[in-house]
Scaffold this active site. Structure first.
Site, PDB file in Angstrom:
ATOM      1  N   VAL A  61      70.553 -56.597  31.773  1.00  0.00           N
ATOM      2  CA  VAL A  61      69.677 -56.205  32.891  1.00  0.00           C
ATOM      3  C   VAL A  61      70.468 -55.422  33.931  1.00  0.00           C
ATOM      4  O   VAL A  61      69.959 -54.456  34.512  1.00  0.00           O
ATOM      5  CB  VAL A  61      69.007 -57.446  33.517  1.00  0.00           C
ATOM      6  CG1 VAL A  61      68.190 -57.059  34.745  1.00  0.00           C
ATOM      7  CG2 VAL A  61      68.112 -58.132  32.491  1.00  0.00           C
TER       8      VAL A  61
ATOM      9  N   ARG B 175      85.627 -62.157  34.174  1.00  0.00           N
ATOM     10  CA  ARG B 175      85.798 -61.521  32.869  1.00  0.00           C
ATOM     11  C   ARG B 175      85.389 -60.050  32.885  1.00  0.00           C
ATOM     12  O   ARG B 175      86.040 -59.210  32.256  1.00  0.00           O
ATOM     13  CB  ARG B 175      84.980 -62.279  31.820  1.00  0.00           C
ATOM     14  CG  ARG B 175      85.153 -61.767  30.397  1.00  0.00           C
ATOM     15  CD  ARG B 175      84.282 -62.562  29.437  1.00  0.00           C
ATOM     16  NE  ARG B 175      82.876 -62.463  29.790  1.00  0.00           N
ATOM     17  CZ  ARG B 175      81.916 -63.178  29.200  1.00  0.00           C
ATOM     18  NH1 ARG B 175      82.227 -64.081  28.284  1.00  0.00           N
ATOM     19  NH2 ARG B 175      80.661 -63.025  29.563  1.00  0.00           N
ATOM     20  N   SER B 176      84.319 -59.725  33.606  1.00  0.00           N
ATOM     21  CA  SER B 176      83.842 -58.339  33.608  1.00  0.00           C
ATOM     22  C   SER B 176      84.451 -57.497  34.725  1.00  0.00           C
ATOM     23  O   SER B 176      84.315 -56.266  34.719  1.00  0.00           O
ATOM     24  CB  SER B 176      82.313 -58.310  33.730  1.00  0.00           C
ATOM     25  OG  SER B 176      81.892 -58.906  34.941  1.00  0.00           O
TER      26      SER B 176
ATOM     27  N   CYS C 135      59.800 -62.459  32.852  1.00  0.00           N
ATOM     28  CA  CYS C 135      59.350 -61.244  32.180  1.00  0.00           C
ATOM     29  C   CYS C 135      57.952 -61.385  31.579  1.00  0.00           C
ATOM     30  O   CYS C 135      57.126 -60.468  31.690  1.00  0.00           O
ATOM     31  CB  CYS C 135      60.349 -60.841  31.101  1.00  0.00           C
ATOM     32  SG  CYS C 135      60.860 -62.208  30.025  1.00  0.00           S
TER      33      CYS C 135
ATOM     34  N   LYS D 228      56.727 -71.795  33.302  1.00  0.00           N
ATOM     35  CA  LYS D 228      56.945 -70.686  34.241  1.00  0.00           C
ATOM     36  C   LYS D 228      55.694 -69.819  34.335  1.00  0.00           C
ATOM     37  O   LYS D 228      55.273 -69.428  35.422  1.00  0.00           O
ATOM     38  CB  LYS D 228      58.130 -69.817  33.789  1.00  0.00           C
ATOM     39  CG  LYS D 228      59.500 -70.435  33.970  1.00  0.00           C
ATOM     40  CD  LYS D 228      60.568 -69.524  33.351  1.00  0.00           C
ATOM     41  CE  LYS D 228      61.922 -70.179  33.331  1.00  0.00           C
ATOM     42  NZ  LYS D 228      62.946 -69.345  32.639  1.00  0.00           N
TER      43      LYS D 228
ATOM     44  N   ARG E  13      59.574 -66.760  20.023  1.00  0.00           N
ATOM     45  CA  ARG E  13      60.586 -65.726  19.852  1.00  0.00           C
ATOM     46  C   ARG E  13      60.374 -65.043  18.503  1.00  0.00           C
ATOM     47  O   ARG E  13      60.208 -65.722  17.479  1.00  0.00           O
ATOM     48  CB  ARG E  13      61.988 -66.339  19.908  1.00  0.00           C
ATOM     49  CG  ARG E  13      63.100 -65.309  19.923  1.00  0.00           C
ATOM     50  CD  ARG E  13      63.233 -64.641  21.273  1.00  0.00           C
ATOM     51  NE  ARG E  13      63.736 -65.565  22.287  1.00  0.00           N
ATOM     52  CZ  ARG E  13      63.760 -65.289  23.592  1.00  0.00           C
ATOM     53  NH1 ARG E  13      63.290 -64.145  24.050  1.00  0.00           N
ATOM     54  NH2 ARG E  13      64.231 -66.174  24.452  1.00  0.00           N
TER      55      ARG E  13
ATOM     56  N   HIS F 150      58.275 -57.330  24.698  1.00  0.00           N
ATOM     57  CA  HIS F 150      57.463 -58.533  24.509  1.00  0.00           C
ATOM     58  C   HIS F 150      56.002 -58.152  24.256  1.00  0.00           C
ATOM     59  O   HIS F 150      55.483 -57.185  24.841  1.00  0.00           O
ATOM     60  CB  HIS F 150      57.490 -59.406  25.762  1.00  0.00           C
ATOM     61  CG  HIS F 150      58.780 -60.137  26.002  1.00  0.00           C
ATOM     62  ND1 HIS F 150      59.816 -60.166  25.108  1.00  0.00           N
ATOM     63  CD2 HIS F 150      59.164 -60.897  27.072  1.00  0.00           C
ATOM     64  CE1 HIS F 150      60.800 -60.897  25.606  1.00  0.00           C
ATOM     65  NE2 HIS F 150      60.431 -61.351  26.792  1.00  0.00           N
TER      66      HIS F 150
END
Length: 335
Positions: A12, A37-38, A128, A212, A234, A241
């Protein structure tokens, strides 16, 4: 404007960069933040290289106007005070604040003005699946209030993150080579399969993902009496989606009236000609901005019912694009 992205290296976060570019969003200065880490990774935006900083507690957001956060609920809760302390508006893509009564939950096409009621300088980006559904519900709700919604979702791998998308590709590759597929991001192998399980199960038998949709839809649409029942599944699709939706309205809404309302609605594209095999599909909706609606028909079990099919890009409208549209709404309708 001075803009920051928290979680810049994730799926994202990367989409935020693309959407800001595509939308020609006014960015004077850009800051990128991520985990230890990033940190040190670099990304190009409008021809300039930006290095990801490690997110730490401090005053890094002092001169920032808007911060897009997509690094998980725990990170959002931990750093919200640092992000908003000096007046920055935090548009958060996690579940951390969605149901807090003093944090607006916003889909601009549905309840854009709620974005101006921000006592904590936080605006929540909905889940989403909820986003694309309420965009489709709004034009019908404006004709006749919706009493109840039943929805079955068909959710892409992208909803579980970039690593999940890689895992799906890897599973197909392994299986084609006669090897055992790696299963880490999902409860079971997703390739050549569907899994009726997204997020953890709750005491009532529904998953958190399904709940949600129940809670968020009511809040966004300012409709506490609206009932929502969801089954979230899924499917082996990369990033768009799909949802099969059944609704019941207070008064009957004809199919043609519904189709006309969808066609006029902001952010909706109607693709609905079954005779020519035209209906929305994730194969063609991936990377697109709007929510696509098709298979519009009367519910043959309910004289006040309609059924339709909704498809939207999970990373775009389901996440980054909706957040950027919230920021655009704030700018365009500044009070």
């Amino acid at each position: 404007m001075n803009i920051a992205i928290v979680g810049a290296s994730g799926a994202v976060g990367q989409e935020f960069l693309r959407v800001l570019q595509e939308q020609d969003f006014p960015v004077d200065n850009l800051l990128l933040f991520g985990s230890k880490r990033s940190a040190g990774s670099s990304y190009t935006f409008r021809g300039k290289e930006y290095v990801v900083r490690e997110l730490t507690h401090g005053d890094d957001f002092k001169d920032v106007d808007i911060v897009f956060t997509s690094a998980g609920a725990g990170v959002s809760r931990e750093y919200a005070a640092d992000i908003t302390r000096h007046g920055a508006v935090m548009i958060d893509n996690s579940s951390a604040f969605r149901m807090d009564p003093d944090v607006p939950l916003v889909v601009p096409e549905v309840n854009g003005d709620d974005a101006f009621n921000t006592p904590r300088n936080i605006i929540a980006n909905p889940n989403c699946t909820t986003i694309q559904m309420v965009v489709a519900l709004k034009p019908i709700h404006d004709i006749s209030p919706i009493r109840r919604v039943h929805v079955a979702t068909y959710q892409a791998a992208s909803g579980a993150g970039a690593a999940a998308m890689d895992e799906l590709v890897g599973q197909h590759s392994a299986l084609s080579d006669g090897k055992e597929p790696k299963v880490e991001k999902f409860a079971y192998q997703l390739a050549y399969n569907v899994i009726p399980h997204i997020d953890v199960f709750t005491d009532n038998g529904y998953t958190k993902e399904e709940m949600k949709m129940y809670h968020e839809t009511k809040k966004i649409m300012h409709a506490p009496s609206l009932e929502v029942s969801a089954t979230c599944v899924r499917v082996p699709v990369m990033r768009a989606h799909s949802e099969a939706v059944w609704i019941e309205t207070e008064s009957p809404v004809g199919v043609e009236a519904a189709r006309e309302a969808f066609a006029k609605a902001q952010g909706v594209v109607v693709v609905d000609n079954p005779a020519d095999k035209l209906y929305p599909m994730p194969l063609f909706v991936a990377n697109a901005d709007p929510v696509y609606v098709g298979r519009i028909r009367a519910d043959i079990t309910n004289d006040r019912g309609l059924s339709f099919w909704v498809v939207g890009d999970q990373i775009k409208k389901g996440a980054a694009l909706n957040a950027v549209q919230i920021a655009q709404y704030l700018i365009a309708h500044k009070k």
